[in-house]
Design an enzyme around this catalytic site. Sequence first.
Site, PDB file in Angstrom:
ATOM      1  N   GLY A 233       0.777  -1.229   0.000  1.00 12.34           N
ATOM      2  CA  GLY A 233       0.000   0.000   0.000  1.00 12.34           C
ATOM      3  C   GLY A 233       0.806   1.276   0.000  1.00 12.34           C
ATOM      4  O   GLY A 233       0.252   2.354   0.232  1.00 12.34           O
ATOM      5  N   LYS A 235       2.144   3.100  -2.444  1.00 13.21           N
ATOM      6  CA  LYS A 235       1.716   4.119  -3.413  1.00 13.21           C
ATOM      7  C   LYS A 235       0.337   4.662  -3.061  1.00 13.21           C
ATOM      8  O   LYS A 235       0.046   5.844  -3.302  1.00 13.21           O
ATOM      9  CB  LYS A 235       1.741   3.542  -4.826  1.00 13.21           C
ATOM     10  CG  LYS A 235       3.155   3.322  -5.357  1.00 13.21           C
ATOM     11  CD  LYS A 235       3.161   2.992  -6.821  1.00 13.21           C
ATOM     12  CE  LYS A 235       4.605   2.829  -7.311  1.00 13.21           C
ATOM     13  NZ  LYS A 235       5.273   1.662  -6.692  1.00 13.21           N
ATOM     14  N   CYS A 341       8.677  -1.870 -11.649  1.00 14.49           N
ATOM     15  CA  CYS A 341      10.051  -1.541 -11.227  1.00 14.49           C
ATOM     16  C   CYS A 341      10.991  -2.453 -12.022  1.00 14.49           C
ATOM     17  O   CYS A 341      11.876  -3.092 -11.473  1.00 14.49           O
ATOM     18  CB  CYS A 341      10.232  -1.705  -9.723  1.00 14.49           C
ATOM     19  SG  CYS A 341       9.834  -3.342  -9.076  1.00 14.49           S
TER      20      CYS A 341
END
Length: 391
Positions: A233, A235, A341
């Site tokens: 959580g 972001k 990523c």
Amino acid sequence: MTPAARVSAAIALLDDILQGAPAEKALTVWARNNRYAGSGDRAAIRDQVYSALRRLRSAAWAGGAGDAPTGRALMLGLLRQEGEDVDAIFTDARFAPVPLNDAERQMPGTAPEPVALDCPEWLEADLRASLGEDFVPVMTTLRDRAPITLRVNLRKSDPAHAAALLAEEGIATTPNPRAETALSVTDGARRVANSAVYRDGLVELQDAGSQALAQAVPVADDARVLDYCAGGGGKTLALAARVSAQFIAHDAIPARLRDLPDRARRAGVEVRVSDAPAQAGFDVVVADVPCSGSGAWRRQPQAKWDLTPDRLAELTALQSEILDDAARCTAPGGVLAYMTCALLDAENAAQIRAFATRHPNWTVTETRTSRPDADGDGFFLALLRAPAQTA
């Protein structure tokens, strides 16, 4: 523990990890079974293990093991790379590794470039194609530790105020250029988790690149926002610190979100956790999809060596599926933010090209790529705009 005893412990841990044990679990079990080891010892051993994993190919080469690494060869090679006197470590004194044999004393020649850069052999061509002229500097960067970065919670503080409070607790920081909320920790990193600034929700640990992605997502105060692959959580909290929108966090593995309600309360924001977000109508959908993690291999170096062609194929198929699912959750005219990523084109630009082919009425409004460097990890972002009216 003596330096030699720490090396012996790291050797044993690396042997377990090379046999398939998850690095984090192996370190936790070792600490539990060796309670005599102080916090400094545990931290030093952890650093050695992770350094050896980041440099697995080059350390194995420097330790004379070639493509057949052992814990002993990795630590020998790593110590040589760091300029240590290996004969002062490998002494066979109490808790020390046994002395080097004649074969181990033979210094290997110059390693081939992919070995020296600790690049997985099977991924070299794809990484070179994806990174272009950045291949060597990026792979070099991934051989060393990642920076420790804090996100200042704008609901409770600002960067200058938070930095001053952190300094009072012995934690030195500097502004990070990647995001206005980012502070790079330059000293006292191990104090962060127990600091009042952290406990009171003024800062969170979050990579600056991740913060920059959250900052780039357009969110209005009256928006309905779905974090489709929320993980822990991070972001969601970064977005919620910016605007007073309605935030819903979802993850395919609900246990990952277990701590989010407490973190949200500490941060002073409202976030709802949902295990059934299949409804449409979200103004913003964030899809930070499962990926190779190659942009963050410094933090999880074991993942670099565990990744296989089959697993990469599974990931790219899953990313495509999640993109289509997330698109169905997006309101007409809404925004879908696709994030990884990862460094590989197959997970980034190629996924967006394929999505645009499947959904020609959607618009790609922006893409961003960041490479791993001294300020943060590598990330990819694509902002996709849904058609104003569904077909």
